[in-house]
Design an enzyme around this catalytic site. Structure first.
Site, PDB file in Angstrom:
ATOM      1  N   GLY A  47     -48.022  34.139  18.118  1.00 29.67           N
ATOM      2  CA  GLY A  47     -48.841  34.828  17.810  1.00 29.67           C
ATOM      3  C   GLY A  47     -49.599  36.037  18.593  1.00 29.67           C
ATOM      4  O   GLY A  47     -49.925  36.051  19.265  1.00 29.67           O
ATOM      5  N   LEU A  48     -50.461  37.316  17.943  1.00 30.24           N
ATOM      6  CA  LEU A  48     -51.558  37.873  19.126  1.00 30.24           C
ATOM      7  C   LEU A  48     -51.644  37.430  19.950  1.00 30.24           C
ATOM      8  O   LEU A  48     -52.656  36.252  19.061  1.00 30.24           O
ATOM      9  CB  LEU A  48     -51.863  38.914  17.846  1.00 30.24           C
ATOM     10  CG  LEU A  48     -50.766  40.338  17.352  1.00 30.24           C
ATOM     11  CD1 LEU A  48     -51.366  40.982  16.292  1.00 30.24           C
ATOM     12  CD2 LEU A  48     -50.256  40.816  18.304  1.00 30.24           C
ATOM     13  N   SER A  49     -52.847  38.135  20.609  1.00 32.41           N
ATOM     14  CA  SER A  49     -53.700  37.751  21.349  1.00 32.41           C
ATOM     15  C   SER A  49     -54.735  37.396  20.529  1.00 32.41           C
ATOM     16  O   SER A  49     -54.864  38.252  19.659  1.00 32.41           O
ATOM     17  CB  SER A  49     -53.782  38.790  22.352  1.00 32.41           C
ATOM     18  OG  SER A  49     -55.130  38.268  23.376  1.00 32.41           O
ATOM     19  N   GLY A  60     -55.529  32.679  17.447  1.00 32.70           N
ATOM     20  CA  GLY A  60     -56.109  31.670  16.547  1.00 32.70           C
ATOM     21  C   GLY A  60     -55.035  30.284  17.386  1.00 32.70           C
ATOM     22  O   GLY A  60     -55.141  29.485  17.855  1.00 32.70           O
ATOM     23  N   SER A 115     -55.162  29.002  20.856  1.00 34.29           N
ATOM     24  CA  SER A 115     -55.492  28.016  21.295  1.00 34.29           C
ATOM     25  C   SER A 115     -56.134  27.219  20.326  1.00 34.29           C
ATOM     26  O   SER A 115     -56.272  25.854  20.499  1.00 34.29           O
ATOM     27  CB  SER A 115     -56.074  28.564  22.767  1.00 34.29           C
ATOM     28  OG  SER A 115     -54.822  29.138  23.707  1.00 34.29           O
ATOM     29  N   SER A 141     -45.747  34.756  23.214  1.00 34.96           N
ATOM     30  CA  SER A 141     -44.054  34.971  22.895  1.00 34.96           C
ATOM     31  C   SER A 141     -43.877  35.596  22.226  1.00 34.96           C
ATOM     32  O   SER A 141     -43.483  35.637  20.722  1.00 34.96           O
ATOM     33  CB  SER A 141     -43.416  33.036  22.448  1.00 34.96           C
ATOM     34  OG  SER A 141     -44.110  33.342  21.794  1.00 34.96           O
TER      35      SER A 141
HETATM   36  N1  LIG Z   1     -51.004  42.887  29.002  1.00 35.40           N
HETATM   37  C1  LIG Z   1     -50.841  41.820  28.433  1.00 35.40           C
HETATM   38  N2  LIG Z   1     -50.589  41.053  26.732  1.00 35.40           N
HETATM   39  C2  LIG Z   1     -51.088  40.221  26.344  1.00 35.40           C
HETATM   40  N3  LIG Z   1     -51.734  39.067  26.900  1.00 35.40           N
HETATM   41  C3  LIG Z   1     -52.151  39.208  27.827  1.00 35.40           C
HETATM   42  C4  LIG Z   1     -52.360  40.997  28.238  1.00 35.40           C
HETATM   43  N4  LIG Z   1     -52.199  40.802  29.886  1.00 35.40           N
HETATM   44  C5  LIG Z   1     -53.477  39.520  30.100  1.00 35.40           C
HETATM   45  N5  LIG Z   1     -52.751  39.039  29.404  1.00 35.40           N
HETATM   46  C6  LIG Z   1     -53.206  37.321  28.582  1.00 35.40           C
HETATM   47  O1  LIG Z   1     -52.639  36.592  28.569  1.00 35.40           O
HETATM   48  C7  LIG Z   1     -52.348  35.588  27.800  1.00 35.40           C
HETATM   49  C8  LIG Z   1     -51.120  35.754  27.212  1.00 35.40           C
HETATM   50  O2  LIG Z   1     -49.953  35.096  27.473  1.00 35.40           O
HETATM   51  P1  LIG Z   1     -48.560  33.765  27.476  1.00 35.40           P
HETATM   52  O3  LIG Z   1     -48.086  33.915  28.083  1.00 35.40           O
HETATM   53  O4  LIG Z   1     -48.894  33.948  26.186  1.00 35.40           O
HETATM   54  O5  LIG Z   1     -47.936  35.528  27.446  1.00 35.40           O
HETATM   55  S1  LIG Z   1     -46.355  36.145  26.805  1.00 35.40           S
HETATM   56  O6  LIG Z   1     -46.039  34.413  25.458  1.00 35.40           O
HETATM   57  O7  LIG Z   1     -45.326  36.276  27.874  1.00 35.40           O
HETATM   58  O8  LIG Z   1     -46.176  37.369  26.353  1.00 35.40           O
HETATM   59  C9  LIG Z   1     -53.186  36.302  26.597  1.00 35.40           C
HETATM   60  O9  LIG Z   1     -53.932  35.181  26.288  1.00 35.40           O
HETATM   61  P2  LIG Z   1     -53.904  34.948  24.567  1.00 35.40           P
HETATM   62  O10 LIG Z   1     -55.363  35.789  24.000  1.00 35.40           O
HETATM   63  O11 LIG Z   1     -54.936  33.244  24.453  1.00 35.40           O
HETATM   64  O12 LIG Z   1     -52.713  34.786  24.165  1.00 35.40           O
HETATM   65  C10 LIG Z   1     -54.720  36.671  26.851  1.00 35.40           C
HETATM   66  O13 LIG Z   1     -55.139  36.696  28.365  1.00 35.40           O
HETATM   67  N1  LIG Z   2     -59.843  30.503  10.606  1.00 32.59           N
HETATM   68  C1  LIG Z   2     -59.494  30.432  12.616  1.00 32.59           C
HETATM   69  N2  LIG Z   2     -59.015  30.513  13.394  1.00 32.59           N
HETATM   70  C2  LIG Z   2     -58.738  29.938  14.537  1.00 32.59           C
HETATM   71  N3  LIG Z   2     -59.449  30.516  15.043  1.00 32.59           N
HETATM   72  C3  LIG Z   2     -60.339  31.801  14.286  1.00 32.59           C
HETATM   73  C4  LIG Z   2     -60.399  31.754  13.360  1.00 32.59           C
HETATM   74  N4  LIG Z   2     -61.750  31.818  12.605  1.00 32.59           N
HETATM   75  C5  LIG Z   2     -62.284  32.838  13.454  1.00 32.59           C
HETATM   76  N5  LIG Z   2     -61.699  32.301  15.338  1.00 32.59           N
HETATM   77  C6  LIG Z   2     -61.607  32.262  16.623  1.00 32.59           C
HETATM   78  O1  LIG Z   2     -60.688  33.391  16.764  1.00 32.59           O
HETATM   79  C7  LIG Z   2     -60.535  32.837  17.845  1.00 32.59           C
HETATM   80  C8  LIG Z   2     -59.306  32.719  18.338  1.00 32.59           C
HETATM   81  O2  LIG Z   2     -58.841  33.139  19.925  1.00 32.59           O
HETATM   82  P1  LIG Z   2     -58.218  32.096  20.666  1.00 32.59           P
HETATM   83  O3  LIG Z   2     -57.578  31.218  19.756  1.00 32.59           O
HETATM   84  O4  LIG Z   2     -58.140  32.208  21.692  1.00 32.59           O
HETATM   85  O5  LIG Z   2     -56.237  32.795  19.833  1.00 32.59           O
HETATM   86  P2  LIG Z   2     -55.445  32.895  20.973  1.00 32.59           P
HETATM   87  O6  LIG Z   2     -55.028  31.625  22.065  1.00 32.59           O
HETATM   88  O7  LIG Z   2     -53.947  33.025  19.749  1.00 32.59           O
HETATM   89  O8  LIG Z   2     -54.801  34.664  22.049  1.00 32.59           O
HETATM   90  C9  LIG Z   2     -61.998  31.929  18.844  1.00 32.59           C
HETATM   91  O9  LIG Z   2     -62.384  32.451  19.291  1.00 32.59           O
HETATM   92  C10 LIG Z   2     -61.634  31.670  17.626  1.00 32.59           C
HETATM   93  O10 LIG Z   2     -62.816  31.010  17.058  1.00 32.59           O
END
Ligand SMILES: Nc1ncnc2c1ncn2[C@@H]1O[C@H](COP(=O)(O)OS(=O)(=O)O)[C@@H](OP(=O)(O)O)[C@H]1O
Ligand SMILES: Nc1ncnc2c1ncn2[C@@H]1O[C@H](COP(=O)(O)OP(=O)(O)O)[C@@H](O)[C@H]1O
Length: 200
Positions: A34-36, A39, A41, A108
């Protein structure tokens, strides 16, 4: 990079099945995508805690964490993301062989890369969990301030802004974190694992 040659697989006397019997549960990958900010993590951490409490041996691989070590030489180009996911698929495969319920939390973004991991693990050992959340909601949350940076042009190729995210077509489980609570998402996945006989 050169490729290994003259290598021969060496079987162990203790098998995956032996390890599963010792642990009294199956081993499988729970592949969160899913998107950054969607949720991945948050849900995988809460789910791991719940599973641990149920006596399930788990391990969690998280994008940010793995990029500090094993994959610290990779960036965010499509090629590097592909290699990132290829390595995670291989590591997850080893962990499933070790008998663990393995949770992976990586954006991913490419369907093909996730499908390669699915092929490597096999249908019974790969559960794709789509962490569905609109890009607007993710941007509103912006837990690390990265969307703000991407909008300001400080990060190029940010998923959902100027890099693609390909939604899963037939994920085994979908959770909607902009509609469901964290507890509801965790329960949905635990119920799926029980229903399919992965855990007791
Ligand atoms: N350009 C760009 N696009 C997306 N995300 C970025 C980028 N640069 C840094 N980050 C940070 O890196 C985390 C994503 O790493 P991933 O290994 O999950 O990415 S991927 O699966 O290879 O696309 C991602 O973490 P999550 O927010 O937990 O998804 C970001 O914190
Ligand atoms: N229903 C929910 N399920 C999961 N996260 C939530 C929800 N509502 C709000 N959040 C918040 O959304 C954010 C998700 O961040 P994170 O877990 O780091 O996402 P990712 O790992 O996909 O980047 C956290 O700050 C979390 O507290």
């Amino acid at each position: 990079m050169s490729e290994s040659t003259n290598i021969v697989w060496h079987e162990s006397e203790v098998t995956k099945q032996d390890r599963r019997e010792l642990k009294k549960h199956k081993s499988v990958v729970l592949w969160f995508t899913g998107l950054s900010g969607s949720g991945k993590s948050t849900v995988s951490v809460a789910l791991e805690k719940e599973l641990h409490g149920l006596g399930v041996h788990t391990y969690r691989l998280d994008g940010d964490n793995v990029r500090h070590g094993l994959n610290k030489n990779l960036g965010f180009s499509p090629e590097d993301r592909k290699e990132n996911i290829r390595r995670i698929g291989e590591v997850a495969n080893l962990m499933v062989d070790a008998g663990l319920v393995t949770l992976t939390a990586f954006i991913s973004p490419y369907r093909e890369d996730r499908d390669h991991a699915r092929e490597l693990l096999g249908e019974k050992e790969f559960i794709e969990i789509y962490v569905e959340c609109s890009v607007e909601a993710c941007e509103e949350r912006d837990p690390k301030g990265l969307y703000k940076k991407a909008r300001a042009g400080e990060i190029k190729g940010f998923t959902g802004i100027d890099a693609p995210y390909e939604e899963p077509i037939h994920p085994e489980v979908t959770i909607e974190t902009d509609k469901q609570t964290l507890e509801e998402s965790v329960q949905l996945i635990v119920n799926y694992l029980k229903q399919k006989g992965y855990i007791g």
